[in-house]
Scaffold this motif. Structure first.
Motif, PDB file in Angstrom:
ATOM      1  N   UNK A 200     -22.923  21.866 -10.339  1.00 34.21           N
ATOM      2  CA  UNK A 200     -23.021  23.131 -11.067  1.00 34.21           C
ATOM      3  C   UNK A 200     -21.623  23.681 -11.384  1.00 34.21           C
ATOM      4  N   UNK A 201     -20.649  23.373 -10.569  1.00 33.73           N
ATOM      5  CA  UNK A 201     -19.322  23.978 -10.734  1.00 33.73           C
ATOM      6  C   UNK A 201     -18.191  22.988 -10.984  1.00 33.73           C
ATOM      7  N   UNK A 202     -18.416  21.741 -10.651  1.00 33.05           N
ATOM      8  CA  UNK A 202     -17.336  20.753 -10.811  1.00 33.05           C
ATOM      9  C   UNK A 202     -17.624  19.915 -12.053  1.00 33.05           C
ATOM     10  N   UNK A 203     -16.596  19.800 -12.903  1.00 34.85           N
ATOM     11  CA  UNK A 203     -16.745  19.036 -14.140  1.00 34.85           C
ATOM     12  C   UNK A 203     -16.605  17.543 -13.861  1.00 34.85           C
ATOM     13  N   UNK A 204     -15.533  17.204 -13.136  1.00 38.53           N
ATOM     14  CA  UNK A 204     -15.314  15.804 -12.772  1.00 38.53           C
ATOM     15  C   UNK A 204     -14.274  15.727 -11.668  1.00 38.53           C
ATOM     16  N   UNK A 205     -14.107  14.531 -11.111  1.00 44.57           N
ATOM     17  CA  UNK A 205     -13.125  14.302 -10.039  1.00 44.57           C
ATOM     18  C   UNK A 205     -12.247  13.128 -10.460  1.00 44.57           C
ATOM     19  N   UNK A 206     -10.958  13.227 -10.162  1.00 40.75           N
ATOM     20  CA  UNK A 206     -10.055  12.101 -10.431  1.00 40.75           C
ATOM     21  C   UNK A 206      -9.424  11.656  -9.119  1.00 40.75           C
ATOM     22  N   UNK A 207      -9.327  10.369  -8.920  1.00 38.86           N
ATOM     23  CA  UNK A 207      -8.601   9.859  -7.752  1.00 38.86           C
ATOM     24  C   UNK A 207      -7.578   8.854  -8.258  1.00 38.86           C
ATOM     25  N   UNK A 208      -6.313   9.179  -8.061  1.00 37.49           N
ATOM     26  CA  UNK A 208      -5.238   8.307  -8.520  1.00 37.49           C
ATOM     27  C   UNK A 208      -4.427   7.829  -7.328  1.00 37.49           C
ATOM     28  N   UNK A 209      -4.216   6.533  -7.230  1.00 38.54           N
ATOM     29  CA  UNK A 209      -3.267   6.003  -6.241  1.00 38.54           C
ATOM     30  C   UNK A 209      -2.283   5.145  -7.026  1.00 38.54           C
ATOM     31  N   UNK A 210      -1.130   5.733  -7.343  1.00 38.60           N
ATOM     32  CA  UNK A 210      -0.166   5.067  -8.212  1.00 38.60           C
ATOM     33  C   UNK A 210       1.057   4.665  -7.412  1.00 38.60           C
ATOM     34  N   UNK A 211       1.479   3.420  -7.597  1.00 36.97           N
ATOM     35  CA  UNK A 211       2.688   2.934  -6.935  1.00 36.97           C
ATOM     36  C   UNK A 211       3.738   2.627  -7.991  1.00 36.97           C
ATOM     37  N   UNK A 212       4.995   2.737  -7.594  1.00 39.26           N
ATOM     38  CA  UNK A 212       6.057   2.315  -8.519  1.00 39.26           C
ATOM     39  C   UNK A 212       6.524   0.903  -8.181  1.00 39.26           C
ATOM     40  N   UNK A 213       6.222   0.473  -6.967  1.00 41.41           N
ATOM     41  CA  UNK A 213       6.614  -0.875  -6.557  1.00 41.41           C
ATOM     42  C   UNK A 213       5.786  -1.929  -7.280  1.00 41.41           C
ATOM     43  N   UNK A 214       6.356  -3.135  -7.362  1.00 40.89           N
ATOM     44  CA  UNK A 214       5.593  -4.273  -7.860  1.00 40.89           C
ATOM     45  C   UNK A 214       5.005  -5.017  -6.667  1.00 40.89           C
ATOM     46  N   UNK A 215       4.676  -6.285  -6.855  1.00 38.14           N
ATOM     47  CA  UNK A 215       4.052  -6.997  -5.740  1.00 38.14           C
ATOM     48  C   UNK A 215       5.070  -7.541  -4.741  1.00 38.14           C
ATOM     49  N   UNK A 216       6.300  -7.767  -5.204  1.00 42.69           N
ATOM     50  CA  UNK A 216       7.393  -8.229  -4.336  1.00 42.69           C
ATOM     51  C   UNK A 216       6.988  -9.382  -3.435  1.00 42.69           C
ATOM     52  N   UNK A 217       7.279  -9.255  -2.133  1.00 37.75           N
ATOM     53  CA  UNK A 217       7.077 -10.425  -1.267  1.00 37.75           C
ATOM     54  C   UNK A 217       5.603 -10.721  -1.012  1.00 37.75           C
ATOM     55  N   UNK A 218       4.717  -9.802  -1.384  1.00 36.87           N
ATOM     56  CA  UNK A 218       3.294 -10.048  -1.114  1.00 36.87           C
ATOM     57  C   UNK A 218       2.576 -10.739  -2.294  1.00 36.87           C
TER      58      UNK A 218
END
Ligand code: NAD
Length: 484
Positions: A200-218
């Protein structure tokens, strides 16, 4: 409070996770007196090392990763550590571990499996065979738990044949983050939010998990996983559960986990058509990150034929009364424009404005729960611009950045989780059925992706991902919350 006496056996004691996270986290509990007098840490790995050699390595790890080290506490901490060489692949060295643990059957015996998941089975079987599992034993396993529902089920079966469910601690370190627990405090220790926490009150939800690193040694591991398995199946879905769950009856482990499970079961399954419409896969190309030029994923990997995604965006529906027609937009990726993890609860527009158009645009309220880099909660509200002129409105944050509100050091997630595990508190750990329900929702997405065989959409390092992810939300008349 001080823990009961324990033996914490860390398999993978010489690994990257032990170096960066586990040893520093355990050390932090020393100066504050949380480690009982009779607490021991037994590091295990394949290499032949003496106690002294391992302690030197541990000392370096702690000095590298802890800002202010108290030398006296450090020596006290190091004196707790012993080392045993066990080669899991060769199945040798178990007798030495047996000897080390013998006579301590009455203390908490916690096994931490900080090793490749391929070893979870062999380690558990060997622990069983050597009769090392006691009434007071527990086992902690790291992600990934399986590559799909079937393999996760197998891992759970193997571990479950040696340990009972109440002894198994499946770690998702996102659940140990202060702000994530604060999300529960915010929802359930205040009357302000819960009445509004619904469709009734919430339009939507956003969940962001953003990294600046690349994959590197993994890169080797990552290429077999990809962002959906590595991040969405566990961390993002766990965050979604905490936002979306009904109020649990109490903080008791099964009360909370029962409610999270209900959310996972209510996720609308993705048909092939929905996967095409509601998910976006991306892979980073060369670009700039944190001020420097960086390579693309394929260059880092050293191969040009990988279609592993380093970015995912998805529009997710929860099929229940509370969340009917309230989409959850999830997004995670590597080499993005900023390192930021946050949950945005976007409330609905006002039903009616009493202000003249020249008062300015009235932005709908927004609650932003930030997990990193600076943990805190911010509520965006409208206020009047000060001054005697005509009524002008402005959006300002009611800001609760924890670093400002509390002067004490911010504990790392692992500090809490390891101590919870030693104390036997499973509230912040995933139960078997949760992991399997999460895979049940993820599996069809993986399947449809593999059938479509479409290459992931390229995005330049240092941006917010492929433009298709922007289109994903904008076609619904909404935008990503990219303020950093
Ligand atoms: P790592 O490769 O750095 O360390 C692996 C450890 O396993 C080493 O101590 C090594 O000596 C030991 N080992 C290897 N072969 C062995 C054998 N035959 N017998 C006994 N020991 C052996 O790995 P890591 O990065 O520390 O990761 C450990 C676990 O944690 C993995 O399950 C990983 O998926 C998970 N994890 C790691 C991170 C991270 O940031 N490093 C993050 C999340 C989850």
């Amino acid at each position: 409070t001080q823990s009961d006496p324990f033996d914490l056996v860390v398999f993978g004691g010489t690994g990257d996770l032990a170096h960066r996270k586990l040893l520093p986290a355990l050390y932090h509990r020393e100066p504050v007196g949380h480690l009982g007098e009779d607490a021991r840490i037994i590091a295990v790995s394949r290499r032949q090392l003496s106690d002294t050699e391992y302690r030197d390595w541990a000392r370096k790890a702690i000095c590298e990763h802890v800002a202010e080290v108290d030398q006296e506490a450090l020596e006290r901490f190091l004196a707790r550590i012993q080392y045993v060489a066990v080669d899991v692949a060769q199945n040798t060295g178990w007798e030495a571990l047996e000897e080390k643990l013998s006579g301590r059957e009455d203390v908490v015996r916690a096994f931490y499996l900080s090793v490749s998941p391929d070893f979870f089975g062999p380690i558990c079987s060997a622990l069983g065979e050597h009769d090392l599992v006691t009434e007071k034993s527990r086992v902690t396993i790291e992600k990934p738990i399986g590559k799909n529902g079937k393999s996760a089920h197998e891992v759970n079966e193997t571990i479950g044949s040696v340990f009972k469910e109440h002894q198994i601690f499946r770690i998702d370190h996102y659940l140990g983050k202060e702000t994530v627990q604060n999300l529960m405090a915010l929802r359930f220790a205040n009357v302000l939010f819960e009445p509004l926490w619904n469709a009734a009150h919430i339009d939507h939800v956003q969940i962001t998990v953003a990294e600046t690193l690349g994959v590197e040694s993994r890169a080797g591991y990552y290429d077999t996983a990809g962002a959906l398995r590595d991040m969405v199946q566990n961390h993002l879905l766990q965050l979604l559960c905490l936002v979306a769950m009904e109020p649990p009856e109490s903080m008791a482990p099964d009360s909370v986990r029962d409610e999270k499970l209900k959310v996972l079961k209510a996720l609308r399954p993705m048909s092939a058509e929905m996967v095409e419409r509601n998910t976006v896969r991306g892979q980073y190309r060369a670009g700039a990150s944190a001020g420097g030029a960086v390579k693309g994923y394929l260059e880092e990997l050293g191969r040009d034929d990988s279609s592993t995604e380093t970015f995912v965006a998805a529009k997710v529906d929860i099929e229940n009364w509370r969340w009917a027609n309230v989409p959850f937009y999830l997004r995670t990726g590597k080499r993005l424009a900023a390192r930021v993890s946050e949950i945005t609860i976007q409330f609905k527009d006002l039903p009616h404005s009493i202000f003249l158009p020249d008062a300015g645009r009235i932005a709908a309220n927004k609650l932003v729960i930030r997990l990193q880099p600076d943990e805190g909660v911010k509520m965006q509200v409208m206020i009047k611009d000060p001054g005697p002129g005509s009524m002008r409105l402005r959006e300002v944050p009611l800001d609760m950045t924890f670093a400002e509100a509390f002067s004490s050091r911010h504990p790392d997630a692992y500090e809490r989780l390891i101590m919870d595990m030693i104390r036997g508190n499973q509230t912040l750990f995933m139960r078997r059925d949760e992991v399997e329900a999460a895979w049940k929702w993820i599996d069809p997405i993986l399947e449809h992706w593999s059938q479509i065989k479409e290459a992931p959409k390229p995005y330049t390092s240092g941006t917010w991902g492929p433009s298709a992810s922007i289109a994903l939300i904008e076609r619904d008349g909404r935008t990503w919350h990219d303020e950093t």
